[in-house]
Design a protein around this motif. Structure first.
Motif, mmCIF file in Angstrom:
data_model
loop_
_atom_site.group_PDB
_atom_site.id
_atom_site.type_symbol
_atom_site.label_atom_id
_atom_site.label_comp_id
_atom_site.label_asym_id
_atom_site.label_seq_id
_atom_site.Cartn_x
_atom_site.Cartn_y
_atom_site.Cartn_z
ATOM 1 N N THR A 1 10.837 5.228 -5.293
ATOM 2 C CA THR A 1 9.899 5.263 -4.174
ATOM 3 C C THR A 1 8.466 5.355 -4.685
ATOM 4 O O THR A 1 8.195 5.934 -5.731
ATOM 5 C CB THR A 1 10.179 6.466 -3.243
ATOM 6 N N ALA A 2 7.573 4.768 -3.900
ATOM 7 C CA ALA A 2 6.140 4.834 -4.195
ATOM 8 C C ALA A 2 5.442 5.321 -2.932
ATOM 9 O O ALA A 2 5.677 4.780 -1.845
ATOM 10 C CB ALA A 2 5.607 3.467 -4.617
ATOM 11 N N LEU A 3 4.574 6.334 -3.073
ATOM 12 C CA LEU A 3 4.032 7.025 -1.902
ATOM 13 C C LEU A 3 2.529 7.231 -2.027
ATOM 14 O O LEU A 3 1.987 7.345 -3.132
ATOM 15 C CB LEU A 3 4.715 8.394 -1.736
ATOM 16 N N TYR B 1 2.551 -3.257 -4.903
ATOM 17 C CA TYR B 1 3.716 -2.832 -5.696
ATOM 18 C C TYR B 1 5.004 -3.133 -4.945
ATOM 19 O O TYR B 1 5.975 -3.654 -5.520
ATOM 20 C CB TYR B 1 3.608 -1.337 -5.992
ATOM 21 N N ALA B 2 5.019 -2.827 -3.647
ATOM 22 C CA ALA B 2 6.219 -3.097 -2.845
ATOM 23 C C ALA B 2 6.561 -4.579 -2.862
ATOM 24 O O ALA B 2 7.742 -4.966 -2.952
ATOM 25 C CB ALA B 2 6.007 -2.617 -1.417
ATOM 26 N N LEU B 3 5.547 -5.443 -2.796
ATOM 27 C CA LEU B 3 5.783 -6.892 -2.732
ATOM 28 C C LEU B 3 6.366 -7.452 -4.027
ATOM 29 O O LEU B 3 6.911 -8.553 -4.031
ATOM 30 C CB LEU B 3 4.480 -7.615 -2.390
ATOM 31 N N THR B 4 6.271 -6.692 -5.126
ATOM 32 C CA THR B 4 6.898 -7.128 -6.376
ATOM 33 C C THR B 4 8.389 -6.822 -6.399
ATOM 34 O O THR B 4 9.091 -7.237 -7.326
ATOM 35 C CB THR B 4 6.243 -6.439 -7.590
ATOM 36 N N GLY C 1 9.442 -3.639 -6.509
ATOM 37 C CA GLY C 1 9.571 -2.478 -7.387
ATOM 38 C C GLY C 1 10.330 -1.313 -6.792
ATOM 39 O O GLY C 1 10.897 -0.503 -7.524
ATOM 40 N N GLY C 2 10.336 -1.182 -5.457
ATOM 41 C CA GLY C 2 11.024 -0.050 -4.853
ATOM 42 C C GLY C 2 10.729 0.067 -3.381
ATOM 43 O O GLY C 2 10.205 -0.870 -2.753
ATOM 44 N N VAL C 3 11.097 1.210 -2.821
ATOM 45 C CA VAL C 3 10.850 1.511 -1.413
ATOM 46 C C VAL C 3 9.496 2.216 -1.304
ATOM 47 O O VAL C 3 9.233 3.179 -2.015
ATOM 48 C CB VAL C 3 11.958 2.414 -0.837
ATOM 49 N N VAL C 4 8.683 1.723 -0.407
ATOM 50 C CA VAL C 4 7.321 2.239 -0.263
ATOM 51 C C VAL C 4 7.084 2.636 1.185
ATOM 52 O O VAL C 4 7.520 1.940 2.105
ATOM 53 C CB VAL C 4 6.283 1.180 -0.702
ATOM 54 N N CYS C 5 6.409 3.772 1.384
ATOM 55 C CA CYS C 5 5.987 4.160 2.726
ATOM 56 C C CYS C 5 4.545 3.708 2.915
ATOM 57 O O CYS C 5 3.660 4.115 2.167
ATOM 58 C CB CYS C 5 6.091 5.669 2.922
ATOM 59 N N LEU C 6 4.329 2.842 3.919
ATOM 60 C CA LEU C 6 3.006 2.268 4.136
ATOM 61 C C LEU C 6 2.559 2.465 5.576
ATOM 62 O O LEU C 6 3.382 2.397 6.499
ATOM 63 C CB LEU C 6 3.020 0.763 3.843
ATOM 64 N N PRO C 7 1.265 2.656 5.794
ATOM 65 C CA PRO C 7 0.756 2.623 7.162
ATOM 66 C C PRO C 7 0.840 1.195 7.688
ATOM 67 O O PRO C 7 0.641 0.225 6.946
ATOM 68 C CB PRO C 7 -0.699 3.089 7.015
ATOM 69 N N THR C 8 1.150 1.061 8.956
ATOM 70 C CA THR C 8 1.331 -0.274 9.517
ATOM 71 C C THR C 8 0.045 -1.091 9.478
ATOM 72 O O THR C 8 0.110 -2.324 9.439
ATOM 73 C CB THR C 8 1.839 -0.189 10.973
ATOM 74 N N ARG D 1 3.487 4.873 10.312
ATOM 75 C CA ARG D 1 3.945 4.583 8.959
ATOM 76 C C ARG D 1 5.404 4.145 8.973
ATOM 77 O O ARG D 1 6.195 4.592 9.805
ATOM 78 C CB ARG D 1 3.798 5.830 8.087
ATOM 79 N N LEU D 2 5.746 3.275 8.024
ATOM 80 C CA LEU D 2 7.117 2.783 7.879
ATOM 81 C C LEU D 2 7.510 2.764 6.402
ATOM 82 O O LEU D 2 6.683 2.448 5.542
ATOM 83 C CB LEU D 2 7.241 1.358 8.425
ATOM 84 N N PHE D 3 8.767 3.076 6.129
ATOM 85 C CA PHE D 3 9.334 2.793 4.818
ATOM 86 C C PHE D 3 9.750 1.328 4.808
ATOM 87 O O PHE D 3 10.296 0.809 5.791
ATOM 88 C CB PHE D 3 10.536 3.686 4.540
ATOM 89 N N CYS D 4 9.504 0.646 3.702
ATOM 90 C CA CYS D 4 9.840 -0.765 3.625
ATOM 91 C C CYS D 4 10.074 -1.181 2.172
ATOM 92 O O CYS D 4 9.711 -0.459 1.231
ATOM 93 C CB CYS D 4 8.739 -1.625 4.259
ATOM 94 N N ALA D 5 10.678 -2.343 2.029
ATOM 95 C CA ALA D 5 10.946 -2.899 0.700
ATOM 96 C C ALA D 5 11.130 -4.400 0.865
ATOM 97 O O ALA D 5 11.240 -4.913 1.984
ATOM 98 C CB ALA D 5 12.199 -2.265 0.089
#
Length: 309
Positions: A189-191, A229-232, A234-241, A163-167
């Motif tokens: 953040t969105a999780l 949501y991250a691609l808009t 909107g914020g920092v999101v933690c996503l699985p790679t 997983r990585l945090f990204c924006a």
């Protein structure tokens, strides 16, 4: 009385705590299962279950008998499958539960290849992220990131879920990139809501260990929604790679805090111990292990860039 059919019915009822579910899994009526259990109880001269209008549970004799019978049923299934494997390719229906993060965007291609390799196997694929007991819910195998919830289940780990945090670059230009995990508390953040650790996050860098509560402004059980949501911006999101890799590689998303590591989870096949050598389950699990290889394709370029390890 067919002793094996009665013992098989007993094992299914013991595992599912339901005569009706055992009957459904065996493809017979509830009355047939009831008759088989009654014949077995008469044969051993002892009640195997305590029954009420709401519950079915093993008696003391039943608990001891189950331990032996489950091994017998598993061994017979194993021997039967070995003989079938020698003489023919596996056939029949396989009911599986698949995690959405892998099912959407990654499972289609191996599914088509598996179908070409094993045309005799029909797959019922249920896509959701619930933690299930495959025995109770009638799945032959469940693919999930949670450990098995019962001792009667086997786990075969297939790959690490990193997983990585990204924006987006625009969000970082406007708000800056966190340099320390605790700075995430200052960002929107969105999780994902379904991780085993819930709101507790542990990140490491060398000997440094950062433990924190990160409730998130937005929480969802859909990692694909969180990516969108991250691609808009909107914020920092933690996503699985496995969901974020393409957007990270084309620059739509930028990785954050890559010098810190989140503990990887394991994507695993979970299935009943009595099916450990079931030919169809074995064929699917071994096929996916071979298809994915030692490192999944979506992680290899991220590892090369030093974003994950």
């Amino acid at each position: 009385m067919d002793r094996f059919l009665s013992i098989e019915a007993f094992v299914r009822v013991a595992e599912t705590s339901s005569f009706a579910e055992a009957a459904r899994q065996l493809g017979v009526t509830s009355s047939v299962v009831t008759t088989r259990i009654q014949q077995l109880e008469k044969f051993v001269n002892a009640p195997l279950f305590h029954r009420s209008t709401r519950h079915v549970r093993l008696s003391e004799v039943g608990e001891a008998f189950y331990r032996e019978c489950s091994e017998v049923v598993g061994r017979v299934n194993e021997l039967t499958d070995q003989m079938r494997e020698l003489r023919a390719t596996p056939t029949g229906r396989l009911r599986i539960q698949m995690l959405p993060g892998y099912a959407l965007g990654h499972f289609g291609a191996p599914l088509a290849e598996f179908n070409r390799r094993y045309p005799g196997i029909q797959l019922d694929v249920i896509v959701n992220d619930r933690v299930v007991d495959p025995i109770e819910e009638g799945f032959d195998v469940a693919f999930q990131i949670f450990p098995p919830i019962a001792e009667s289940l086997i786990e075969r780990r297939l790959f690490a879920v990193r997983r990585l945090f990204c924006a987006t670059p625009a969000y970082i230009d406007a708000h800056g990139a966190p340099q320390h995990p605790r700075e995430l508390l200052q960002h929107t953040t969105a999780l994902y809501s379904g991780y085993p650790s819930r709101n507790r996050w542990v990140m490491t860098r060398g000997d440094e260990v950062v433990e924190m509560e990160l409730p998130g402004m937005i929480r969802s059980n859909s990692v694909h929604l969180l990516r969108d949501y991250a691609l808009t911006g909107g914020g920092v999101v933690c996503l699985p790679t496995l969901v974020a890799s393409a957007a990270l590689l084309d620059g739509s998303l930028v990785p954050i805090l890559t010098d810190y590591t989140l503990s990887p989870l394991s994507f695993a096949a979970v299935y009943p111990a009595t099916q450990r050598q079931a030919l169809k389950v074995k064929a699917l699990v071994e096929f996916l292990a071979e298809y994915l290889g030692p490192e999944p394709a979506w992680d290899r370029p991220l590892i090369a860039r030093g974003w994950v390890s």
